[in-house]
Design a protein around this motif. Structure first.
Motif, short mmCIF file in Angstrom:
data_model
loop_
_atom_site.label_atom_id
_atom_site.label_comp_id
_atom_site.label_asym_id
_atom_site.label_seq_id
_atom_site.Cartn_x
_atom_site.Cartn_y
_atom_site.Cartn_z
N GLU A 154 0.83 -1.20 0.00
CA GLU A 154 0.00 0.00 0.00
C GLU A 154 0.86 1.26 0.00
OE1 GLU A 154 -3.51 0.85 0.02
OE2 GLU A 154 -3.44 -1.12 -0.93
N SER A 155 2.01 1.19 0.67
CA SER A 155 2.89 2.36 0.72
C SER A 155 3.44 2.69 -0.66
CB SER A 155 4.05 2.11 1.69
OG SER A 155 4.81 0.98 1.32
N TYR A 156 3.62 1.68 -1.52
CA TYR A 156 4.12 1.94 -2.87
C TYR A 156 3.04 2.60 -3.72
CZ TYR A 156 7.79 -1.44 -1.56
OH TYR A 156 8.81 -2.11 -0.94
N LEU A 157 1.79 2.16 -3.54
CA LEU A 157 0.69 2.80 -4.26
C LEU A 157 0.55 4.26 -3.83
CD1 LEU A 157 -1.81 2.82 -6.09
CD2 LEU A 157 -3.12 1.88 -4.16
N ARG A 158 0.61 4.49 -2.53
CA ARG A 158 0.53 5.86 -2.03
C ARG A 158 1.66 6.72 -2.59
NH1 ARG A 158 0.07 4.59 2.77
NH2 ARG A 158 2.23 4.71 3.45
N ASP A 159 2.85 6.13 -2.68
CA ASP A 159 4.01 6.85 -3.21
C ASP A 159 3.79 7.28 -4.66
OD1 ASP A 159 6.92 7.65 -3.22
OD2 ASP A 159 7.01 6.03 -4.71
N ILE A 160 3.16 6.42 -5.46
CA ILE A 160 2.88 6.77 -6.86
C ILE A 160 1.99 8.01 -6.93
CG2 ILE A 160 1.61 6.01 -8.92
CD1 ILE A 160 2.61 3.15 -8.28
N LEU A 161 0.90 7.99 -6.19
CA LEU A 161 -0.04 9.11 -6.22
C LEU A 161 0.60 10.39 -5.70
CD1 LEU A 161 -3.19 7.19 -4.94
CD2 LEU A 161 -2.66 7.81 -7.31
N ASP B 285 -0.52 16.01 -13.98
CA ASP B 285 -1.91 15.61 -13.91
C ASP B 285 -2.18 14.51 -14.93
OD1 ASP B 285 -1.71 17.10 -16.22
OD2 ASP B 285 -3.55 18.22 -15.90
N TYR B 286 -3.35 13.91 -14.86
CA TYR B 286 -3.73 12.87 -15.82
C TYR B 286 -5.24 12.90 -15.99
CZ TYR B 286 -3.91 10.41 -11.30
OH TYR B 286 -4.12 10.06 -9.98
N ASP B 287 -5.69 12.34 -17.10
CA ASP B 287 -7.09 12.47 -17.50
C ASP B 287 -7.96 11.31 -17.09
OD1 ASP B 287 -6.73 14.97 -19.21
OD2 ASP B 287 -5.26 13.61 -20.10
N GLU B 288 -7.37 10.17 -16.85
CA GLU B 288 -8.14 9.02 -16.37
C GLU B 288 -7.25 8.16 -15.49
OE1 GLU B 288 -8.82 5.92 -19.55
OE2 GLU B 288 -8.26 7.60 -20.82
N GLY B 289 -7.89 7.45 -14.58
CA GLY B 289 -7.13 6.64 -13.64
C GLY B 289 -7.46 7.01 -12.21
N PRO B 290 -6.98 6.24 -11.24
CA PRO B 290 -7.33 6.44 -9.84
C PRO B 290 -6.76 7.73 -9.26
CG PRO B 290 -5.57 4.84 -10.03
CD PRO B 290 -6.03 5.12 -11.43
N ARG B 291 -7.57 8.42 -8.46
CA ARG B 291 -7.13 9.65 -7.78
C ARG B 291 -6.79 9.38 -6.32
NH1 ARG B 291 -6.52 13.01 -12.22
NH2 ARG B 291 -8.04 12.25 -13.73
N SER B 292 -7.13 8.21 -5.83
CA SER B 292 -6.89 7.89 -4.43
C SER B 292 -6.72 6.38 -4.30
CB SER B 292 -8.05 8.35 -3.55
OG SER B 292 -9.22 7.62 -3.86
N GLN B 293 -6.21 5.94 -3.17
CA GLN B 293 -6.06 4.51 -2.95
C GLN B 293 -7.42 3.78 -2.91
OE1 GLN B 293 -2.88 5.57 0.16
NE2 GLN B 293 -2.51 3.40 -0.21
N PHE C 218 -8.62 3.36 -6.41
CA PHE C 218 -7.85 2.34 -7.12
C PHE C 218 -8.39 0.95 -6.82
CE2 PHE C 218 -4.45 -0.84 -6.93
CZ PHE C 218 -4.06 -0.85 -8.27
N HIS C 219 -8.58 0.65 -5.55
CA HIS C 219 -9.05 -0.68 -5.17
C HIS C 219 -10.48 -0.92 -5.63
CE1 HIS C 219 -5.46 -1.66 -2.99
NE2 HIS C 219 -5.56 -0.56 -2.24
N ALA C 220 -11.29 0.13 -5.67
CA ALA C 220 -12.69 -0.04 -6.06
C ALA C 220 -12.85 -0.26 -7.56
CB ALA C 220 -13.49 1.19 -5.64
N SER C 221 -11.99 0.35 -8.36
CA SER C 221 -12.25 0.36 -9.80
C SER C 221 -11.08 -0.06 -10.70
CB SER C 221 -12.69 1.77 -10.23
OG SER C 221 -13.81 2.20 -9.50
N TYR C 222 -9.86 -0.16 -10.17
CA TYR C 222 -8.72 -0.34 -11.06
C TYR C 222 -7.78 -1.49 -10.71
CZ TYR C 222 -9.94 4.33 -12.73
OH TYR C 222 -10.60 5.40 -13.27
N GLY C 223 -7.95 -2.12 -9.58
CA GLY C 223 -6.99 -3.11 -9.11
C GLY C 223 -6.90 -4.36 -9.98
#
Length: 325
Positions: free
Chosen positions: A61-68, A77-85, A88-93
């Motif tokens: 989880e710390s690595y995912l947080r580090d990415i964001l 910035d980016y146009d699509e993709g997870p904005r929070s952890q 990410f888990h709800a829609s992109y994992g």
């Protein structure tokens, strides 16, 4: 060379940032992200954040947080993709995409090429492969559904694939020579990186992929895999293979080696200005010497020329010297 994005995905440029949550991001990741982001923004294209959590045992989880946090810190910035952890888990994992990967593996298991199976089972260990100079399992005819076997895609000698390198034209190679018979399924039954990456790029309708020059063999391998899966989008992509940031001994920066983590700067309360200034200086109009211009990613965008993307390797020692006030 055809115009970027020509082919099955005609229209505006669509690319992605694809970090892996297997370690803390470093300056080399930031360099790749900046090139990707500038290319998309200069061409009024779209950027997706695709977190490649294809290796569950190494995920943290710390690595995912580090990415964001790193992307926010850099100002990308980016146009699509997870904005929070949680998003990410709800829609992109990985688990949400797993059925799609398993379907692709099932398709591969039914494909033959000139009468021979496209994939075969492999029970070799890393040590065995090193000792025997590669995998020798194709002749064993192991059952694909045996316990503890990986799957490899057979790359027949003489079969070539090609792609368009942005600004340089077509490149071609014999996959058997540059990548060998590469893995598409791991011993634990989960899909391997190459398969996940190709399927995601196809499904997300990417038409331009930016990656380091060390991944050139992966590009050829993935193009062969896309051919086997009869994909139409991925083979039409344009690619950019940029130079790397190298340590003194010539090794690339590495997350697994703990190289120069961006979080170290953030934890000290540093801004990204000096790092971005150094990136700014690597572009043709970015200047050099002791200039302190270019402390924001928008400054880099102002001098970014899509037809003059830096391809040379960079030196960590030079960057480190620049970071000294």
């Amino acid at each position: 060379m055809n115009s970027p994005g020509a082919g099955a995905h005609s229209g505006s440029l669509h690319t992605r940032l694809a970090p892996t949550p297997s370690g803390y991001l470093h300056a080399g990741n930031a360099w790749s992200f900046v090139i990707t982001w500038c290319l998309a923004r200069k061409r009024s294209g779209a950027v997706a954040l695709r977190v490649d959590d294809f290796d569950p045992p190494r995920y943290r989880e710390s690595y995912l947080r580090d990415i964001l946090e790193s992307l926010h810190w850099l100002g990308l910035d980016y146009d699509e993709g997870p904005r929070s952890q949680p998003e990410f888990h709800a829609s992109y994992g990985f688990q949400r995409r797993l059925p799609r990967y398993l379907d692709a593996l099932e398709s591969l298991s039914r494909i033959t090429v000139e009468g021979a199976p496209a994939v075969y089972a492999c029970d070799c260990s890393r040590k065995q492969m090193q000792e025997q100079g590669g995998c020798r399992c194709r002749e064993k005819n192991l059952d694909l559904h045996s316990d503890g076997v990986a799957w490899r895609l057979h790359s027949p000698p003489g079969e070539t694939v090609s792609f368009r390198e942005w600004g340089e034209g077509e490149k071609a190679a014999e996959v058997h020579v540059v990548a060998g018979d590469f893995g598409v399924r791991q011993r634990d039954g989960l899909p391997a990186y190459h398969l996940c990456s190709v399927v995601d790029d196809e499904d997300l309708r990417m038409n331009c992929i930016v990656r380091g020059r060390d991944l050139l063999p992966s590009t050829f391998a993935q193009l062969l895999l896309a051919r086997r899966l009869s994909l139409t989008g991925f083979p039409s992509c344009d690619f950019v293979h940029h130079g790397l940031i190298l340590e003194k001994g010539g090794d690339k920066l590495s997350k697994s080696a703990g190289s120069r983590a961006l979080q170290d700067w953030r934890n000290r309360g540093d801004s990204p200005a000096r790092l971005l200034q150094w990136f700014f200086q690597q572009f043709p109009e970015g200047g050099g010497g002791k200039t302190r211009k270019g402390g924001q990613v928008g400054d880099i965008l102002s001098v970014f020329d899509p037809e003059r993307i830096p391809r040379q390797d960079l030196s960590w020692e030079d960057l480190e010297a620049h970071l000294i006030p």
